[in-house]
Each structure stands twice: as C-alpha cells, then as structure tokens.
Design a protein around this motif. Structure first.
Motif: not given
Length: 169
Positions: A79, A81, A100, A103-104, A107-108
């Motif tokens: 992942s 993260k 994808s 997209r994730e 946020k960071r």
C-alpha cells in the motif's frame, strides 16, 4: 517528507491509453528526469510494467503491489501508506502513477508537478483525479514545435492550506 505527484495531463484529465502515455513530449521527459533523479519514486504495478527498461536509474524505485512478484531493482509494498512509512522524514518522494495511486496520494501530497497538455486525446482510458482545490504556484508555457505536437505548460500546484489535513496519517 515531501510528497510530490508528477504527471502529464490532457485538458480532459486523460493520462493514458492501454497502459501507455498518451503524449510523447521530450521536454516533459527531460523535466521528469530532472525532478525525480536522486529521489524516491512510487508507482503502481501497471506503471512499472509500462516502463520500457524496468526500474528507472538513479532513483529509489518503489512498486505498490499485493503480489509477491519480484520487481527487479525495486522495493515492493502492499500500500501507499506502507511505502511512505519506509521513507525517511527528509526524503523527496515522487508519485508517478497510475490513476489509483494518484487518487490515493492526492490526500497526502504537498505538491503537484504537472505537464498540462493543451489537447484532448481521441482515445484515453486512464484519468488523473480532479485537482480544482489546489492552487497554482508556478507556470511555464511551451508552444508546439517540431518535437512537440501540442502546446503544453509545466505547472506546479500546492494544496489550499485547509486541505493539508491527512498528510501525516
């Protein structure tokens, strides 16, 4: 850690077709190399598989995959993260795709390093996430020429202040 997202994006947010980049822009490739060399790049499995020669030289290559497959010259994590947890606080990280992962990472991320191509392609199956909540901090326009079929701009964005809420989950 500074998380950067780097991509070439059409006017309709298209970034790929059949696991290939839509545009061949030598100046974009030069900028990509200049920004990412000496740093960490994070990509999804399909993006890695689209690279013509595998892992990119002079960079720490990280592939995100749930597979146990060995990606030569790369570290692999399940992942984003988990991958970021294995990066150092002073590390410059560039997320290089695909959709994808972008997209994730939105946020960071601390910065978007985009090449905005002044065109809408006839065919596309992969798109960059909308980034209307980001503010432009730098732009450099380039006209179409003998090496570039379309005009484009290098544009850097930073998130609006209130948007940087999930960067250190």
């Amino acid at each position: 850690m500074r998380i950067n997202i780097i991509a070439a994006v059409a006017e309709n947010l298209a970034i790929g077709y059949k696991n290939r980049l839509i545009y061949w822009l030598p100046e974009d490739l030069k900028r990509f190399k200049q920004l990412t060399t000496g740093h960490t790049i994070i990509m999804g499995r399909k993006t890695f598989e689209s690279l013509p020669k595998g892992a990119l030289p002079n960079r720490r290559n990280i592939v995100l995959s749930r597979s146990t497959k060995n990606f030569e010259g790369c570290e692999c994590f399940g992942s984003l993260k988990e991958a970021l947890a294995h990066c150092q606080p002073d590390e410059d990280v560039y997320v290089i795709g695909g959709a994808s992962v972008y997209r994730e990472a939105m946020k960071r991320a601390n910065r978007l390093c985009l090449t905005e191509v002044h065109d809408t392609p006839a065919e596309a199956d992969t798109f960059f996430p909308p980034y209307g909540e980001w503010r432009e901090v730098w732009r450099e326009e380039h006209a179409a020429d003998e090496r570039h079929a379309h005009a484009f701009a290098f544009v850097d964005y930073e998130p609006e202040e209130e948007f940087i809420s999930e960067e250190s989950e």
